[in-house]
Design an enzyme around this catalytic site. Structure first.
Site, PDB file in Angstrom:
ATOM      1  N   LYS A  50       0.970  -1.193  -0.032  1.00 22.59           N
ATOM      2  CA  LYS A  50      -0.095   0.005  -0.046  1.00 22.59           C
ATOM      3  C   LYS A  50       1.045   1.304   0.110  1.00 22.59           C
ATOM      4  CE  LYS A  50      -1.725   1.428   4.013  1.00 22.59           C
ATOM      5  NZ  LYS A  50      -1.288   3.011   4.410  1.00 22.59           N
ATOM      6  N   ASN A  51       1.891   1.318   0.815  1.00 22.04           N
ATOM      7  CA  ASN A  51       2.681   2.481   0.916  1.00 22.04           C
ATOM      8  C   ASN A  51       3.670   2.588  -0.155  1.00 22.04           C
ATOM      9  OD1 ASN A  51       1.300   2.914   3.084  1.00 22.04           O
ATOM     10  ND2 ASN A  51       2.554   2.219   4.666  1.00 22.04           N
TER      11      ASN A  51
ATOM     12  N   ARG B 198      -4.465  10.799   4.775  1.00 28.18           N
ATOM     13  CA  ARG B 198      -3.158  11.692   4.883  1.00 28.18           C
ATOM     14  C   ARG B 198      -2.204  11.589   3.770  1.00 28.18           C
ATOM     15  NH1 ARG B 198      -0.912  13.904   8.324  1.00 28.18           N
ATOM     16  NH2 ARG B 198       0.857  13.218   7.569  1.00 28.18           N
TER      17      ARG B 198
ATOM     18  N   CYS C  34      -4.429  12.442  13.356  1.00 27.80           N
ATOM     19  CA  CYS C  34      -5.233  11.214  13.170  1.00 27.80           C
ATOM     20  C   CYS C  34      -5.053  10.610  14.772  1.00 27.80           C
ATOM     21  CB  CYS C  34      -5.012  10.289  12.247  1.00 27.80           C
ATOM     22  SG  CYS C  34      -3.214   9.723  12.366  1.00 27.80           S
TER      23      CYS C  34
ATOM     24  N   ARG D 161       0.997  14.608  13.212  1.00 26.67           N
ATOM     25  CA  ARG D 161       1.102  14.222  11.888  1.00 26.67           C
ATOM     26  C   ARG D 161       1.326  15.580  11.061  1.00 26.67           C
ATOM     27  NH1 ARG D 161      -0.741   8.630   9.922  1.00 26.67           N
ATOM     28  NH2 ARG D 161       1.031   8.878   8.381  1.00 26.67           N
ATOM     29  N   PRO D 162       1.968  16.374  11.371  1.00 25.31           N
ATOM     30  CA  PRO D 162       2.211  17.703  10.531  1.00 25.31           C
ATOM     31  C   PRO D 162       2.828  17.298   9.101  1.00 25.31           C
ATOM     32  CG  PRO D 162       3.772  17.634  12.519  1.00 25.31           C
ATOM     33  CD  PRO D 162       2.993  16.621  12.502  1.00 25.31           C
TER      34      PRO D 162
ATOM     35  N   LEU E 154       7.695  19.452   7.219  1.00 21.44           N
ATOM     36  CA  LEU E 154       9.313  19.067   6.844  1.00 21.44           C
ATOM     37  C   LEU E 154       9.020  19.148   5.248  1.00 21.44           C
ATOM     38  CD1 LEU E 154      10.546  16.256   8.890  1.00 21.44           C
ATOM     39  CD2 LEU E 154      11.258  18.711   9.138  1.00 21.44           C
TER      40      LEU E 154
ATOM     41  N   ASP F 159       4.964   0.594  12.056  1.00 19.93           N
ATOM     42  CA  ASP F 159       3.560  -0.047  11.600  1.00 19.93           C
ATOM     43  C   ASP F 159       3.433  -1.402  12.053  1.00 19.93           C
ATOM     44  OD1 ASP F 159       3.539   1.708   8.350  1.00 19.93           O
ATOM     45  OD2 ASP F 159       3.182   2.364  10.316  1.00 19.93           O
TER      46      ASP F 159
ATOM     47  N   ARG G 193      -8.855  -0.342   5.026  1.00 23.83           N
ATOM     48  CA  ARG G 193      -7.928   0.282   4.241  1.00 23.83           C
ATOM     49  C   ARG G 193      -6.586  -0.223   3.951  1.00 23.83           C
ATOM     50  NH1 ARG G 193      -6.195   5.042   7.805  1.00 23.83           N
ATOM     51  NH2 ARG G 193      -4.803   5.433   5.827  1.00 23.83           N
TER      52      ARG G 193
HETATM   53  C1  EPZ Z   1       4.473   6.823   6.120  1.00 20.47           C
HETATM   54  O1  EPZ Z   1       3.393   8.067   6.837  1.00 20.47           O
HETATM   55  C2  EPZ Z   1       3.335   5.760   6.047  1.00 20.47           C
HETATM   56  N1  EPZ Z   1       2.354   5.794   5.368  1.00 20.47           N
HETATM   57  C3  EPZ Z   1       2.842   5.288   7.472  1.00 20.47           C
HETATM   58  O2  EPZ Z   1       2.193   4.122   7.315  1.00 20.47           O
HETATM   59  C4  EPZ Z   1       4.190   4.877   8.391  1.00 20.47           C
HETATM   60  O3  EPZ Z   1       3.653   4.767   9.770  1.00 20.47           O
HETATM   61  C5  EPZ Z   1       5.058   6.155   8.429  1.00 20.47           C
HETATM   62  O4  EPZ Z   1       5.591   6.422   7.006  1.00 20.47           O
HETATM   63  C6  EPZ Z   1       6.402   6.008   9.294  1.00 20.47           C
HETATM   64  O5  EPZ Z   1       6.863   4.744   8.547  1.00 20.47           O
HETATM   65  C7  EPZ Z   1       2.399   5.877   3.869  1.00 20.47           C
HETATM   66  O6  EPZ Z   1       3.435   5.743   3.470  1.00 20.47           O
HETATM   67  C8  EPZ Z   1       1.106   6.251   2.864  1.00 20.47           C
HETATM   68  P1  EPZ Z   1       6.529  10.169   8.389  1.00 20.47           P
HETATM   69  P2  EPZ Z   1       4.282   9.425   6.916  1.00 20.47           P
HETATM   70  O7  EPZ Z   1       6.367  10.949   7.424  1.00 20.47           O
HETATM   71  O8  EPZ Z   1       4.867   9.704   5.528  1.00 20.47           O
HETATM   72  C9  EPZ Z   1       6.501  13.194  11.880  1.00 20.47           C
HETATM   73  C10 EPZ Z   1       0.203   2.830   7.758  1.00 20.47           C
HETATM   74  O9  EPZ Z   1      -0.104   2.311   8.495  1.00 20.47           O
HETATM   75  N2  EPZ Z   1       6.661  14.141  10.790  1.00 20.47           N
HETATM   76  O10 EPZ Z   1       7.763   9.419   8.107  1.00 20.47           O
HETATM   77  O11 EPZ Z   1       3.205  10.241   7.308  1.00 20.47           O
HETATM   78  C11 EPZ Z   1       5.482  12.405  12.009  1.00 20.47           C
HETATM   79  O12 EPZ Z   1       4.281  13.228  12.542  1.00 20.47           O
HETATM   80  C12 EPZ Z   1       0.514   4.275   7.882  1.00 20.47           C
HETATM   81  O13 EPZ Z   1       0.204   2.223   6.549  1.00 20.47           O
HETATM   82  C13 EPZ Z   1       6.798  15.722  11.109  1.00 20.47           C
HETATM   83  O14 EPZ Z   1       7.056  16.027  12.222  1.00 20.47           O
HETATM   84  O15 EPZ Z   1       5.348   9.319   8.085  1.00 20.47           O
HETATM   85  C14 EPZ Z   1       5.755  11.281  12.784  1.00 20.47           C
HETATM   86  O16 EPZ Z   1       5.796  11.350  13.901  1.00 20.47           O
HETATM   87  C15 EPZ Z   1       0.502   4.651   9.276  1.00 20.47           C
HETATM   88  N3  EPZ Z   1       6.697  16.557  10.239  1.00 20.47           N
HETATM   89  C16 EPZ Z   1       7.057  10.891  12.079  1.00 20.47           C
HETATM   90  O17 EPZ Z   1       7.449  12.147  11.506  1.00 20.47           O
HETATM   91  C17 EPZ Z   1       6.600  16.164   8.937  1.00 20.47           C
HETATM   92  O18 EPZ Z   1       6.693  16.946   7.899  1.00 20.47           O
HETATM   93  C18 EPZ Z   1       7.143   9.933  10.738  1.00 20.47           C
HETATM   94  O19 EPZ Z   1       6.216  10.500   9.952  1.00 20.47           O
HETATM   95  C19 EPZ Z   1       6.535  14.725   8.497  1.00 20.47           C
HETATM   96  C20 EPZ Z   1       6.439  13.908   9.401  1.00 20.47           C
END
Ligand code: EPZ
Length: 432
Positions: A23-24, A94, A118, A123-124, A127, A306, A398
């Site tokens: 999915k991801n 998201r 969520c 999840r801002p 970055l 995950d 999902r």
């Molecule tokens: C991806 O989400 C995955 N989703 C998530 O899978 C997964 O948990 C996550 O990566 C971490 O591996 C998809 O790929 C569609 P991040 P993403 O940006 O990109 C913080 C599932 O179950 N952060 O790596 O949103 C954020 O809040 C889902 O399939 C900021 O602070 O994850 C989090 O604490 C859930 N500012 C951490 O970084 C930003 O601009 C990791 O987020 C971006 C992120």
């Protein structure tokens, strides 16, 4: 209408499951099709999931045509597309934020509602926006929506404060047409990132990514029609392996890339699980009660966040006390109270869960708060000695294709029923 899964637990699972496409990986590769003008992207092994349908609807709302049948997807984009994303679709998922980078690269502008928080954290996307600003975009927040203008983005060096998966993907796609070279540092290194790199390269992008957390993108004039293959879903595959572990069963997951789940396999071996690993499949065998282990979730190649809820469900029944530390998300422990309803003994201390293993779990009515928490509750229900109902299955559909068929194929005694009432609570939050 939400539905629930009724599970009669206590039977060791036995059988073979084929992993779906990831999915991801599919979601960012679908978003990359926005970079094509009057061309077509064919994507193979796309899983038939609610999130994939949402992304397809989002692309259609921008003007793309999307055909999707039997895991094969064809996305064609006209010469002109809209750069304004529909709020209702963005708020549903998201990962919709992944269209921001490609829209800016292709159209020079984009309007996108800020994806809400969520159940696993705020999840801002700061970055993402910080990187796009460094590339020359002007970003305004107007009534909770991102209004971005860029003209032509310029290549530059961007250091990510955190190896964010989404920020890495968005900035990589934004850089494809930028003037000059963009160097992304401290990037995410998840396998899904390299699936996107391969897809973009096949479309004509010039990208170097050697797995060290540095990705270099040379801007090009345009991309061309291509086809991309989606890698196996390492999280789905691991979920079935953990279901085998929790029920002391014998489960084979095939069509996977085992080294994508090295961290899980190492932890399971440390816990005394018996595994066999070939090039394309993993089998877990009955090994009696797992021993307790401790782990900390980290960006890849660390233990994946995950899988944190699912491994916790298996450790509820382990011998001894395990400690699971969640370092990636702010609050990814909403499944703990639901597991404790089933007789688990888990205490939360700051961002760690202390799991005191119990001999058995009892069935209960429990609530899925996000798709991985829901998967954990299904694992616990399969291991529990009587009947469990997992509510709010929408979260789970999902991310898990043919969930009912795959579970039944390995001996699970389950049925999907309409929920008599929508179970109120955290599930009211937007989906992760
Ligand atoms: C991806 O989400 C995955 N989703 C998530 O899978 C997964 O948990 C996550 O990566 C971490 O591996 C998809 O790929 C569609 P991040 P993403 O940006 O990109 C913080 C599932 O179950 N952060 O790596 O949103 C954020 O809040 C889902 O399939 C900021 O602070 O994850 C989090 O604490 C859930 N500012 C951490 O970084 C930003 O601009 C990791 O987020 C971006 C992120």
């Amino acid at each position: 209408m939400e539905s629930k899964m009724k599970i009669i637990g206590g039977t060791p699972l036995k059988g073979r499951v084929l992993a779906q496409g990831a999915k991801n990986a599919a979601l960012p590769v679908m978003a990359a099709a926005i970079l094509l003008k009057g061309e077509k992207l064919t994507i193979n092994r796309v899983p038939n999931l609610l999130d994939v349908v949402t992304m397809a609807d989002l692309l259609r709302s921008l003007g793309a045509s999307v055909q999707f049948k039997d895991q094969k997807m064809e996305i064609s984009t006209p010469l002109d597309i809209s750069w304004e994303t529909p709020p209702d679709l963005v708020r549903k998922m998201r990962a919709s934020s992944l269209v921001l980078g490609p829209l800016l690269a292709r159209c020079g502008k984009a309007v996108m509602p800020l994806p809400g928080g969520c159940s696993i954290g705020s999840r801002p996307i700061d970055l993402h926006l910080k990187g796009l600003t460094r590339m020359g975009a002007s970003i305004e927040l107007v009534h909770g929506a991102v209004h971005a203008q860029a003209g032509v983005l310029k290549g530059c060096r961007i250091y990510l404060d955190f190896p964010s998966v989404g920020a890495t993907e968005n900035l990589m796609m934004a850089a494809v047409f930028a003037r000059g070279e963009t160097i992304l540092e401290n990037t995410a290194r998840e396998p899904e990132i390299f699936n996107l790199v391969d897809a973009l390269r096949s479309m004509g992008a010039i990208i170097e990514a050697d797995g060290t957390g540095v990705i270099r993108i040379q801007g090009v004039e345009g991309l061309k029609s291509s086809s991309a293959n989606i890698i196996p879903d390492r999280v789905e595959a691991s979920t079935y392996i953990l279901a085998g572990a929790a029920t002391n069963g014998e489960v084979t997951v095939a069509n996977i890339i085992p080294n994508h789940i090295d961290s899980l396999l190492a932890k399971l071996e440390e816990a005394g699980a018996l595994l066999s690993v070939s090039d394309t499949e993993v089998t877990i065998y009955p090994s009696g009660r797992l021993k307790s282990v401790s782990l900390k979730t980290l960006p890849y190649p660390g233990f994946p966040t995950d899988l944190q809820p699912q491994v916790m469900a298996a450790l509820c029944l382990a011998e001894g006390t395990s400690v699971v530390q969640e370092s990636v998300f702010q609050s990814r422990f909403l499944h703990v109270s639901e597991l404790n309803k089933m007789g688990a003994r888990i205490d939360i201390q700051s961002n760690s869960a202390i799991i005191n293993g119990v001999e058995s779990l009892a069935g209960a009515d429990v609530l899925a708060t996000d798709l991985r928490a829901g998967a954990a509750l299904i694992i616990a229900g399969l291991a529990a000695r009587d009947t469990t109902c997992v509510h709010n299955l929408g979260h789970i559909f999902r991310g898990y294709e043919k969930l009912e068929d795959k579970l039944r194929a390995i001996g699970a005694n389950i049925s999907i029923l309409p929920s008599e009432e929508d179970v109120k609570g955290v599930s009211e939050l937007p989906r992760s």
